[in-house]
Design a protein around this motif. Structure first.
Motif, PDB file in Angstrom:
ATOM      1  N   ALA A 158       0.877  -1.178   0.000  1.00 39.60           N
ATOM      2  CA  ALA A 158       0.000   0.000   0.000  1.00 39.60           C
ATOM      3  C   ALA A 158       0.905   1.216   0.000  1.00 39.60           C
ATOM      4  CB  ALA A 158      -0.893   0.000   1.242  1.00 39.60           C
ATOM      5  N   LEU A 159       0.684   2.140  -0.910  1.00 38.37           N
ATOM      6  CA  LEU A 159       1.558   3.314  -1.022  1.00 38.37           C
ATOM      7  C   LEU A 159       0.773   4.581  -0.672  1.00 38.37           C
ATOM      8  CD1 LEU A 159       3.447   2.472  -4.356  1.00 38.37           C
ATOM      9  CD2 LEU A 159       4.111   1.943  -1.997  1.00 38.37           C
ATOM     10  N   PRO A 160       1.173   5.251   0.428  1.00 34.69           N
ATOM     11  CA  PRO A 160       0.418   6.438   0.853  1.00 34.69           C
ATOM     12  C   PRO A 160       0.880   7.686   0.103  1.00 34.69           C
ATOM     13  CG  PRO A 160       2.155   6.015   2.422  1.00 34.69           C
ATOM     14  CD  PRO A 160       2.250   4.919   1.368  1.00 34.69           C
ATOM     15  N   GLN A 161       1.063   7.534  -1.181  1.00 30.76           N
ATOM     16  CA  GLN A 161       1.410   8.681  -2.025  1.00 30.76           C
ATOM     17  C   GLN A 161       0.784   8.491  -3.394  1.00 30.76           C
ATOM     18  OE1 GLN A 161       5.561   9.249  -3.152  1.00 30.76           O
ATOM     19  NE2 GLN A 161       5.071  11.112  -4.295  1.00 30.76           N
ATOM     20  N   VAL A 202      -4.354   6.818  -0.878  1.00 34.49           N
ATOM     21  CA  VAL A 202      -3.493   5.644  -0.818  1.00 34.49           C
ATOM     22  C   VAL A 202      -3.701   4.772  -2.063  1.00 34.49           C
ATOM     23  CG1 VAL A 202      -2.883   3.603   0.554  1.00 34.49           C
ATOM     24  CG2 VAL A 202      -3.677   5.693   1.703  1.00 34.49           C
ATOM     25  N   TYR A 248      -6.156  -0.423   6.703  1.00 36.23           N
ATOM     26  CA  TYR A 248      -5.721  -1.116   5.486  1.00 36.23           C
ATOM     27  C   TYR A 248      -5.052  -2.387   5.997  1.00 36.23           C
ATOM     28  CZ  TYR A 248      -6.292   3.610   3.514  1.00 36.23           C
ATOM     29  OH  TYR A 248      -6.796   4.838   3.134  1.00 36.23           O
ATOM     30  N   PHE A 304      -2.775  -7.805   0.640  1.00 34.99           N
ATOM     31  CA  PHE A 304      -1.357  -8.007   0.920  1.00 34.99           C
ATOM     32  C   PHE A 304      -1.244  -8.931   2.117  1.00 34.99           C
ATOM     33  CE2 PHE A 304      -1.764  -4.524   3.981  1.00 34.99           C
ATOM     34  CZ  PHE A 304      -2.428  -3.515   3.306  1.00 34.99           C
ATOM     35  N   TYR A 329       8.110   7.326   3.778  1.00 32.62           N
ATOM     36  CA  TYR A 329       6.927   6.978   4.572  1.00 32.62           C
ATOM     37  C   TYR A 329       6.916   5.461   4.695  1.00 32.62           C
ATOM     38  CZ  TYR A 329       5.691   7.080  -0.401  1.00 32.62           C
ATOM     39  OH  TYR A 329       5.714   6.936  -1.769  1.00 32.62           O
ATOM     40  N   THR A 347       5.446   1.609   4.541  1.00 37.92           N
ATOM     41  CA  THR A 347       4.464   0.829   3.786  1.00 37.92           C
ATOM     42  C   THR A 347       4.391  -0.566   4.416  1.00 37.92           C
ATOM     43  OG1 THR A 347       6.031  -0.190   2.231  1.00 37.92           O
ATOM     44  CG2 THR A 347       5.199   1.998   1.654  1.00 37.92           C
ATOM     45  N   PRO A 348       3.355  -1.335   4.114  1.00 36.38           N
ATOM     46  CA  PRO A 348       3.290  -2.701   4.647  1.00 36.38           C
ATOM     47  C   PRO A 348       4.559  -3.506   4.334  1.00 36.38           C
ATOM     48  CG  PRO A 348       1.150  -2.083   3.807  1.00 36.38           C
ATOM     49  CD  PRO A 348       2.088  -0.956   3.442  1.00 36.38           C
ATOM     50  N   ARG A 357       3.647  10.520   7.084  1.00 36.98           N
ATOM     51  CA  ARG A 357       2.557  11.366   6.549  1.00 36.98           C
ATOM     52  C   ARG A 357       1.876  12.194   7.644  1.00 36.98           C
ATOM     53  NH1 ARG A 357      -0.083  11.005   1.989  1.00 36.98           N
ATOM     54  NH2 ARG A 357       0.254  13.206   2.338  1.00 36.98           N
ATOM     55  N   TRP A 374      -0.201   8.312   9.303  1.00 40.25           N
ATOM     56  CA  TRP A 374      -0.206   7.022   8.586  1.00 40.25           C
ATOM     57  C   TRP A 374       0.654   6.065   9.407  1.00 40.25           C
ATOM     58  CZ3 TRP A 374      -2.409   4.310   4.820  1.00 40.25           C
ATOM     59  CH2 TRP A 374      -1.696   3.343   4.100  1.00 40.25           C
TER      60      TRP A 374
END
Lengths: 348, 348
Positions: A205-208, A244, B158, B248, B291, B293-294, B307, B321
């Motif tokens: 998951a990319l928060p950008q 996201v 998420y 994921f 940032y 990510t999973p 974030r 985030w």
């Protein structure tokens, strides 16, 4: 719409993810098209595309391409729109632009037909199609705003890779296969083409989404915030967004929190308003595990809503789950709807 | 911790997703273990598991299994905990329970050691490990609450499939391969094992984790709401949650909105508090697209935050985030931390 004079339509970006959808939807709809002209960058010119069993050649988009065009549907990226939309207007076309190039310009209407159709009328040659994630949210916010007033919006999005184009789809597909084969994933495109760093999207998951702005928000987040206020005619409405990118191909989902102005409402009140709303389909029954998902919304025109819940602490707070196909209502279908209303209302 | 008397430890659910992680982490940590006993359901009994180069046989968990056990780590589902945790306590063990069976019981401490370690002391034989999605959120909320006060929390999650166990991982893997091969996806497990309907999780998003409650919220959402209030000692804090399962494998992410009590704070103030927080790692630099990510949080013990943004309309509002490995800090590592503190503080 057969009573209307047929029009000449150009599709700019005909070979892109949105352009392809526009052509497919035009085949199903009864827009009175005299001639359809398919335009693209030099790179894609020469390709052939089938429309209503006719083979059409894609031509390179140039200023002269728009002579004799009544409506030009642009979705070839912001720089193409900035360069060629004024040329199309100069030659008498009305442009419906799918990029962010003109959305916030004061003299350009930003339109979701179910929400603010009347804004189309004041166009000066260009009408902007909002960002995909904005469109599906305002389609749901508008009926709530009208019925109950709206005093706050907080949204977290779950966005499909196709919002970044066909190459992002390929990247997800390639990385997914790499992961399943225990190979290292190659990340070359997402989160943002041309940005410094790239991260795998598969199983992640990319928060950008889009580039960062000076205030720490991404451009996608600022698009949702600013466009929603413009479309809802609510410059003072507090709207905040976290956007996201997720590993699915099509349809964005959104977890939306709203504060309404009216006291004492319950879920049934919100359901009843959403049930009557144009272009919105309610899919909300916890007892039967009924709610929309990206897969269930894909290839459909509507905006789907479920998981409507009253906040447990705030009498005026409600939570909603909003899903729609980002390439259809989020782009191609909304663009065509604007064209339809231009013709039907004789606002060309 | 070598100065402490060695203890006999039992792991219940030793062959499950969390049990496997517990055994792996115990190998790396210096918990003074005299004997490690691996327990499971009848189905998995007889399996062999390697611990510190020794092969251990998994035994069927029965009341007598807990004679001589000092600490029993349960993660074999709520019904096993309800049945066997009291038997373990009766035989003198202290239970750290990873299920939801005892979390909201008044006489059971619900603990994230970085947040409310002192609560462990008042245990009556059982200490509950919170839900994975709760743990990572309160780890970040606590330092903010202490420094600035906290008056509201709204979270959208998420969440990784491994929260639903190893079979959910297999289902995601199978469906993903089916999709890439253009086969129909078979959905038999998610969103909830044993519930009426199942939906594909591959290339999708499911706004349901655990079963629906009468109020329209899912049990996962109510766990986040109720557990957070208990752990933060803030029964009146408004907390609301929307929980979403995503394709994921590991690590949950959360888009968290908070209202603080203090006026005039900026992002740097929040950064500085999070930088000093135990078990929290700040990864937040928009200029370098930094940032969590999973994928980046997987196999790590910390809770990662990025974030961080001030709300554009509310002076007291901040967006964060939050990402952490749901099997490690969200389950196995937090469980072992509780055991560590039990021993170190002589609270057994």
């Amino acid at each position: 719409m057969a009573e209307h004079n047929p029009v000449n339509v150009a599709v700019v970006g005909a070979t892109g993810a949105v352009g392809e959808k526009i052509i497919k939807i035009l085949e199903k709809k009864d827009l009175p098209i005299k001639e359809l002209k398919l335009l693209s960058s030099e790179r894609s010119a020469g390709k052939k595309v089938t429309f209503n069993n006719q083979e059409l050649m894609v031509e390179e988009a140039q200023p002269e391409s728009f002579s004799n065009i009544d409506i030009a549907l642009f979705s070839a990226g912001g720089s193409i729109s900035k360069q060629l939309a004024p040329e199309a207007v100069k030659r008498g076309a009305v442009v419906v632009d799918n990029t962010s190039a003109y959305r916030m310009a004061d003299d350009v209407p930003l339109v979701v037909p179910e929400v603010n159709e009347a804004d189309i009328k004041s166009h000066n040659g260009i009408i902007a199609n909002p960002n995909c994630s904005t469109i599906q949210m305002v389609a749901v916010l508008k009926p709530i705003q009208e019925a109950f007033g709206l005093s706050r919006v907080i949204v977290s999005t779950y966005q499909a890779v196709s919002g970044a184009g066909n190459h992002a789809n390929e990247e997800l597909r390639t990385q997914t296969a790499q992961f399943l084969n225990n190979e290292e994933m190659t990340a070359e495109l997402l989160p943002v083409k041309g940005d410094e760093r790239h991260y795998p999207i598969a199983f992640n998951a990319l928060p950008q989404i889009d580039v960062f702005q000076e205030n720490g928000y991404t451009f996608e987040e600022m698009k949702m915030i600013n466009e929603s206020k413009k479309i809802l005619h609510a410059q003072d409405l507090p709207v905040s967004a976290t956007c996201v990118r997720l590993p699915f191909f099509t349809s964005h989902a959104e977890s939306v929190y709203v504060d309404v102005e009216k006291d004492g409402l319950n879920v049934e009140d919100v359901w009843s308003v959403l049930n009557r709303a144009d272009g919105v389909t309610l899919q909300d029954d916890p007892a039967t595990q009924t709610y929309p998902t990206p897969l269930s919304a894909t290839n459909k025109e509507d905006v789907f809503v479920g998981r409507v819940r009253k906040d447990l602490d705030s009498d005026k707070g409600f939570h909603l789950w909003v899903v729609s196909d980002n390439l259809i209502k989020g782009a191609a279908w909304n663009t065509i709807q604007i064209a339809e209303r231009l013709i039907a209302n004789k606002w060309l």
